[in-house]
Motif scaffolding. Structure first.
Motif, PDB file in Angstrom:
ATOM      1  N   SER A 184       0.845  -1.175  -0.089  1.00  0.00           N
ATOM      2  CA  SER A 184      -0.168   0.149   0.050  1.00  0.00           C
ATOM      3  C   SER A 184       0.932   1.271  -0.174  1.00  0.00           C
ATOM      4  O   SER A 184       1.106   1.653   1.029  1.00  0.00           O
ATOM      5  N   PRO A 185       1.305   1.741  -1.100  1.00  0.00           N
ATOM      6  CA  PRO A 185       2.170   2.935  -1.043  1.00  0.00           C
ATOM      7  C   PRO A 185       1.840   4.117  -0.786  1.00  0.00           C
ATOM      8  O   PRO A 185       2.451   5.168  -0.560  1.00  0.00           O
ATOM      9  N   GLU A 219      -0.003  -5.827  -7.898  1.00  0.00           N
ATOM     10  CA  GLU A 219       1.383  -6.597  -8.212  1.00  0.00           C
ATOM     11  C   GLU A 219       2.062  -6.653  -7.182  1.00  0.00           C
ATOM     12  O   GLU A 219       2.810  -7.933  -7.062  1.00  0.00           O
ATOM     13  N   ALA A 220       2.342  -5.841  -6.310  1.00  0.00           N
ATOM     14  CA  ALA A 220       3.271  -6.156  -4.939  1.00  0.00           C
ATOM     15  C   ALA A 220       2.501  -6.892  -4.149  1.00  0.00           C
ATOM     16  O   ALA A 220       3.317  -7.940  -3.563  1.00  0.00           O
ATOM     17  N   LEU A 221       1.227  -7.076  -4.121  1.00  0.00           N
ATOM     18  CA  LEU A 221       0.718  -7.930  -3.354  1.00  0.00           C
ATOM     19  C   LEU A 221       0.682  -9.790  -3.872  1.00  0.00           C
ATOM     20  O   LEU A 221       1.193 -10.547  -3.206  1.00  0.00           O
ATOM     21  N   GLU A 222       0.699  -9.542  -5.267  1.00  0.00           N
ATOM     22  CA  GLU A 222       0.835 -10.953  -6.042  1.00  0.00           C
ATOM     23  C   GLU A 222       2.475 -11.455  -5.743  1.00  0.00           C
ATOM     24  O   GLU A 222       2.619 -12.297  -5.531  1.00  0.00           O
ATOM     25  N   LEU A 249     -10.101  -7.627  -2.822  1.00  0.00           N
ATOM     26  CA  LEU A 249      -9.098  -8.710  -3.166  1.00  0.00           C
ATOM     27  C   LEU A 249      -9.161  -9.988  -2.195  1.00  0.00           C
ATOM     28  O   LEU A 249      -8.664 -11.021  -2.718  1.00  0.00           O
ATOM     29  N   ALA A 250      -9.631  -9.851  -1.006  1.00  0.00           N
ATOM     30  CA  ALA A 250      -9.417 -10.961  -0.041  1.00  0.00           C
ATOM     31  C   ALA A 250     -10.221 -12.163  -0.481  1.00  0.00           C
ATOM     32  O   ALA A 250      -9.720 -13.482  -0.402  1.00  0.00           O
TER      33      ALA A 250
END
Length: 475
Positions: free
Chosen positions: A361-362, A370-373, A405-406
């Protein structure tokens, strides 16, 4: 061989480019390339699967190409109850009991009809058909023939083709198609038409043009790009909205559709067509209302008005609206109380728990998918824990993104490991129950070759599955 050559020459002549292109220009909007590929595939003797979302013109495309080629079409509607006997054919029980297993006792199914007469077998919703039924098609696709019990081998006419249509895998009630089927068919992906194409389709279907068509098509396309919508509406939504809005204008005496009229038409046309992402707290009505208000605000800005036609949107009509210091009542009050009673985590608390927060979460109110992936690939448990706490964040936007997303992430994590076999139900014989398809062979064995005297003598085949099923529930 000579008969097959004549059939191929006849098809190729019927699908000569001038004839086909003229018909495409007249009857099909936005699918010229797909129509050309389908026509050539049929001419070349290929079997084809048309894959795309509902309402993209798959059936229309096939109908136009088949009519241009002069080919008959045998239609089969795919569903979970489609048995092999209903596709291939079956021996009529009453006739068999009278004259035995003779050819005249056999009732031909759509597959054999298409194979004998050299027609197109159009199987709609192929990915809703049970695996046991699809396996019947493999020999017909690969060898051009099929073996029928007590009938022998049936060879296909050279003009026989299988054309299947299916919606994407994430559509409700569908399953994956086995590689044995896919390997024997060509695949043509069909997507939604562009905006100009959808306006043309809506104008042709409604006889309307101008503002109503522009707003309806814009709303339909916006449902497909909305972050909370898993499956948006097809062009059928705008068509229905234009019809209903035009009728309401006549009923209410409006020359120009007001916001209320447009909203009533939009809710009727779209609220049942869209599917929201799992975990979204809003209703389809709220999403449709939001999109319509956004389109009307853009229209008002272009026309120089301060607010959309019909006055400001009513607060709280579809879901809780911000209170802005006013008294909340009813459903709005209950929703606000439920929201305020939740234990939430501030961004500072989340940063102290998860060093990866700045990557995932920037900025406030955002989630970098993409960062979560990447985090999921490195450490699935850590990513799942972070996502769970983000769903309880004080930041409303961050909480909404995390909940959206969850559901997708946790379902995917639950599927990790060895994939289960497609379809657990099978056709199994059952006695003493008068439901399903008659298993003639077992019935005759049970009754000693004569007429069955009691219902208990009947053996029927119906879909059966394991008595115990396991389901993983995540709170």
């Amino acid at each position: 061989m000579e008969k097959g050559a004549r059939a191929r020459r006849r098809t190729a002549t019927a699908l000569a480019p001038p004839h086909l292109l003229e018909r495409i220009a007249t009857d099909i909007v936005g699918l010229r390339r797909e129509a050309e590929v389908l026509a050539v595939a049929l001419t070349s003797g290929r079997h084809v699967v048309l894959e795309g979302p509902p309402g993209t013109g798959k059936s229309t495309l096939l109908r136009v190409v088949a009519e241009e080629a002069g080919l008959g079409v045998v239609f089969v509607e795919g569903n979970a109850e489609l048995t092999p006997a209903r596709v291939v054919g079956y021996h009529d029980p009453s006739t068999v009991l009278q004259i035995g297993y003779r050819p005249e006792a056999f009732v031909e199914g759509p597959l054999l009809t298409a194979m004998r007469e050299g027609q197109l077998l159009y199987l709609e919703e192929m990915n809703r058909v049970p695996e046991e039924t699809l396996n019947v098609l493999i020999t017909a696709l690969a060898e051009g023939e099929i073996h029928v019990s007590r009938m022998g081998r049936v060879r296909a006419d050279p003009g026989f083709r299988l054309i299947a249509a299916m919606n994407p895998f994430d559509a409700v009630g569908t399953a994956r198609i086995g590689q044995a089927i896919y390997d024997r068919m060509c695949r043509i992906a069909i997507d939604y038409q562009d905006e100009a194409g959808e306006r043309t389709i809506t104008e042709r279907a409604t006889g309307e043009s101008g503002r109503l068509v522009r707003l309806a098509v814009g709303l339909g396309r916006a449902t497909r790009d909305h972050s909370e919508v898993r499956m948006g509406a097809s062009v059928r939504g705008p068509i229905d909205m234009v019809h209903i809005a035009r009728g309401l204008c006549g009923l209410r005496g409006e020359e120009r559709a007001s916001r209320d009229t447009l909203l009533d038409a939009a809710l009727a046309a779209f609220s049942g067509r869209i599917r929201l992402e799992e975990g979204v707290d809003r209703t389809p009505e709220e999403v449709v209302t939001e999109i319509l208000d956004r389109l009307l605000a853009a229209e008002a800005a272009e026309e120089g008005d301060e607010e959309p036609s019909g006055g400001p949107p009513p607060r709280g009509r579809h879901g809780p609206a911000p209170s802005h210091g006013r008294m909340l009542e009813g459903a709005d009050a209950r929703a606000a109380l439920r929201e305020s009673s939740r234990r939430t985590l501030s961004r500072r608390e989340l940063e102290s728990l998860y060093g990866e927060l700045g990557e995932v979460s920037p900025a406030v109110g955002t989630v970098d998918e993409e960062a979560l992936e990447r985090l999921l690939a490195r450490d699935p448990d850590r990513a799942a824990a972070l996502l769970s706490d983000l769903a309880a964040a004080t930041d409303v936007d961050l909480r909404r993104h995390a909940r959206r997303l969850a559901a997708r992430v946790f379902v995917r994590l639950g599927r990790a490991g060895r994939p289960s076999h497609r379809g657990l139900r099978r056709l199994v014989p059952r006695s003493g129950r008068v439901e399903g398809d008659l298993d003639l062979e077992r019935t005759l064995e049970r009754s000693g070759g004569g007429l069955p005297r009691r219902s208990d003598d009947l053996v029927l085949r119906s879909w059966g599955g394991p008595r115990r099923a396991l389901c993983l529930l995540l709170d």
